[in-house]
Motif scaffolding. Structure first.
Motif, PDB file in Angstrom:
ATOM      1  N   ARG A  56       0.874  -1.184   0.000  1.00  0.00           N
ATOM      2  CA  ARG A  56       0.000   0.000   0.000  1.00  0.00           C
ATOM      3  C   ARG A  56       0.900   1.220   0.000  1.00  0.00           C
ATOM      4  NH1 ARG A  56      -2.870   3.211   3.992  1.00  0.00           N
ATOM      5  NH2 ARG A  56      -4.797   3.963   3.025  1.00  0.00           N
TER       6      ARG A  56
ATOM      7  N   ALA B 222      -0.865   7.350  -9.424  1.00  0.00           N
ATOM      8  CA  ALA B 222      -1.688   6.214  -8.998  1.00  0.00           C
ATOM      9  C   ALA B 222      -1.706   5.093 -10.034  1.00  0.00           C
ATOM     10  CB  ALA B 222      -3.107   6.678  -8.665  1.00  0.00           C
ATOM     11  N   PRO B 223      -1.844   5.387 -11.341  1.00  0.00           N
ATOM     12  CA  PRO B 223      -1.840   4.293 -12.311  1.00  0.00           C
ATOM     13  C   PRO B 223      -0.527   3.493 -12.295  1.00  0.00           C
ATOM     14  CG  PRO B 223      -2.759   6.254 -13.318  1.00  0.00           C
ATOM     15  CD  PRO B 223      -2.184   6.670 -11.989  1.00  0.00           C
TER      16      PRO B 223
ATOM     17  N   LYS C 100      -0.555   1.133  -9.301  1.00  0.00           N
ATOM     18  CA  LYS C 100      -1.457   0.005  -9.557  1.00  0.00           C
ATOM     19  C   LYS C 100      -0.868  -0.956 -10.588  1.00  0.00           C
ATOM     20  CE  LYS C 100      -5.480   2.814  -8.451  1.00  0.00           C
ATOM     21  NZ  LYS C 100      -6.612   3.576  -9.005  1.00  0.00           N
TER      22      LYS C 100
ATOM     23  N   THR D  25      -1.223  -1.187  -4.132  1.00  0.00           N
ATOM     24  CA  THR D  25      -2.508  -0.564  -3.856  1.00  0.00           C
ATOM     25  C   THR D  25      -2.237   0.905  -3.609  1.00  0.00           C
ATOM     26  OG1 THR D  25      -3.395  -2.577  -2.876  1.00  0.00           O
ATOM     27  CG2 THR D  25      -4.478  -0.496  -2.277  1.00  0.00           C
ATOM     28  N   TYR D  26      -2.867   1.756  -4.393  1.00  0.00           N
ATOM     29  CA  TYR D  26      -2.688   3.191  -4.237  1.00  0.00           C
ATOM     30  C   TYR D  26      -3.458   3.669  -3.017  1.00  0.00           C
ATOM     31  CZ  TYR D  26      -2.946   8.193  -4.969  1.00  0.00           C
ATOM     32  OH  TYR D  26      -2.881   9.554  -4.789  1.00  0.00           O
TER      33      TYR D  26
END
Length: 193
Positions: free
Chosen positions: A135, A143-144, A147, A152-153
């Motif tokens: 995390r 964020a992409p 991921k 986990t963003y």
């Protein structure tokens, strides 16, 4: 408290606050911090950029300060340090293309040493392939990448921090108080005022 030896990996156009504030904070509490940049040596400088949040669709960018390096990247080895700090800004975008930088980040992670990354610093974590099942916070535009790297963003407030084992991450410089406080805990630093 015993002083820790910390490596900070920077590059041209690292975010000014995300470079200066952690460096000065860690020195202020008694740690030793070596600042390095690939293809530069102690005494050289990097140019920083100030990213600000002024109501536009993304951050704005202005020239920052010159930041002096105090160690040589070529000599940096994870086994000689207790932890690593990775500032954000534009530097991680191209530093992640450097295999020596990636190896160094992996070495810190493999040794389960504390890693503090803020903002776009997550780009180095993703490129080092150390985010699977973790995390992690970062600037929302990253964020992409978090991921796609199997992480986990952590969609947290811009002034908050996220801890997952040895990883201490934050979205951007407004998180410095919580990010640095969390990093100091992971480092095992006890601060008494």
């Amino acid at each position: 408290m015993s002083a820790k030896k910390i490596l900070m990996i920077v590059g041209d156009f690292a975010e000014d606050y995300e470079t200066m504030v952690p460096f000065q904070t860690l020195l202020a509490v008694g740690h030793n911090v070596d600042t390095v940049c690939p293809d530069k040596k102690a005494g050289d400088t990097i140019s920083t950029a100030i990213h600000d949040f002024e109501g536009d669709q993304t951050y704005t960018e202005k020239p920052g300060h010159k930041f002096a390096l105090n160690a040589d990247f070529a000599a940096a080895r994870a086994e000689n340090y207790d932890a690593v700090v990775i500032p954000g800004g534009r530097a991680p975008e191209y530093l992640r293309l450097n295999e020596d930088v990636i190896r160094l980040v992996r070495d810190f992670n493999d040794a389960k040493k504390p890693i503090a990354a803020v903002c776009h610093g997550a780009q180095l974590l993703a490129a080092a392939d150390i985010l699977k099942g973790r995390r992690v916070s970062a600037y929302p535009a990253c964020a992409p990448e978090v991921k796609m790297a199997g992480g986990t963003y952590a969609d947290i407030a811009i002034d908050d921090a996220c801890v997952d084992g040895n990883l201490v991450t934050a979205p951007a410089w407004p998180a410095h108080p919580k990010w640095m406080a969390a990093f100091l805990v992971v480092l095992g630093t006890e601060i008494k005022l």
